[in-house]
Motif scaffolding. Structure first.
Motif, short mmCIF file in Angstrom:
data_model
loop_
_atom_site.label_atom_id
_atom_site.label_comp_id
_atom_site.label_asym_id
_atom_site.label_seq_id
_atom_site.Cartn_x
_atom_site.Cartn_y
_atom_site.Cartn_z
N ASN A 134 -7.67 -0.06 1.45
CA ASN A 134 -8.53 -0.80 0.74
C ASN A 134 -7.50 -1.61 -0.25
OD1 ASN A 134 -9.99 -1.77 -1.61
ND2 ASN A 134 -11.72 -0.84 -0.89
N ALA A 135 -7.52 -2.76 -0.35
CA ALA A 135 -6.29 -3.55 -1.04
C ALA A 135 -6.67 -3.02 -2.61
CB ALA A 135 -6.42 -5.09 -0.73
N ASP A 136 -7.98 -2.90 -3.19
CA ASP A 136 -8.02 -2.74 -4.64
C ASP A 136 -8.02 -1.23 -5.20
OD1 ASP A 136 -8.93 -5.47 -4.58
OD2 ASP A 136 -10.97 -4.90 -4.09
N PHE A 137 -7.73 -0.44 -4.10
CA PHE A 137 -7.66 0.92 -4.60
C PHE A 137 -7.15 1.96 -3.50
CE2 PHE A 137 -12.19 1.05 -3.55
CZ PHE A 137 -12.16 2.11 -2.66
N ALA A 151 -6.82 2.59 -8.99
CA ALA A 151 -6.16 1.29 -8.75
C ALA A 151 -4.54 1.33 -8.93
CB ALA A 151 -6.58 0.10 -9.97
N GLU A 205 0.71 -1.21 0.17
CA GLU A 205 0.02 0.16 -0.09
C GLU A 205 0.72 1.20 -0.20
OE1 GLU A 205 -4.32 -0.64 2.12
OE2 GLU A 205 -2.42 -0.30 3.49
N THR A 242 -10.57 2.73 -11.45
CA THR A 242 -10.38 1.50 -10.88
C THR A 242 -10.51 0.62 -12.02
OG1 THR A 242 -12.37 1.26 -9.98
CG2 THR A 242 -10.79 2.05 -8.19
#
Length: 167
Positions: free
Chosen positions: A109-112, A126, A80, A157
């Motif tokens: 947040n792992a995705d964005f 992203a 991150e 994203t």
């Protein structure tokens, strides 16, 4: 090195009787928003934590770092943090920084990651292909300005389409 602000120190001898010491300081790229930390800390482009003297009011803030015991000299190397520093390095070393006034990067947040821009817009970004995504965001910001509208949220994203929500 034992002093967090020093990136590199080189000592060389010039004959007959001179020692030359060259010191390279780490430069702050972002400041940390560390809940519960009384000492304002900054981060350099590699992820080293710098002390209060390196903190500048206009540096972007990285928030959402969940790591205890941070102090000058600590090294943050989580994916991150690497992603956030990659965004800031990209802005710092290209012309994109002129168009993106990043105030905050929220992690968690792992995705964005969520960028907050000075104009108030939020960008959901992203972590892959950062430079290309940032170029598209800048193009959307410029197109919005030409139309006289202000984006509220840009969702960067997806693969190609970046939905924009306006005020």
């Amino acid at each position: 090195s034992q002093v967090p602000i020093i990136e590199k120190a080189v000592v060389r001898r010039e004959l007959p009787d001179t020692l030359v010491i060259e010191v390279t300081e780490r430069q702050a790229l972002a400041q940390l928003d560390k809940k519960g930390s009384y000492i304002p800390l900054a981060l350099d482009r590699e992820g080293y934590v710098l002390g209060p003297s390196s903190r500048t009011a206009n540096l972007p803030v990285i928030s959402g770092i969940r790591q205890a015991g941070l102090r000058p000299g600590s090294y943050l190397d989580t994916p991150e943090v690497r992603n956030a520093l990659n965004v800031l390095n990209t802005c710092d070393t290209t012309r994109l920084g002129k168009y993106l006034d990043i105030r905050t990067i929220k992690l968690g947040n792992a995705d964005f990651m969520e960028l907050e821009l000075g104009m108030g817009a939020r960008v959901l970004l992203a972590p892959d292909d950062t430079a290309q995504r940032l170029r598209k965001v800048v193009a959307l910001l410029q197109a919005s300005a030409q139309k006289g509208v202000v984006p509220l949220v840009i969702d960067a994203t997806g693969a190609n389409n970046y939905p924009v929500q306006y005020r």
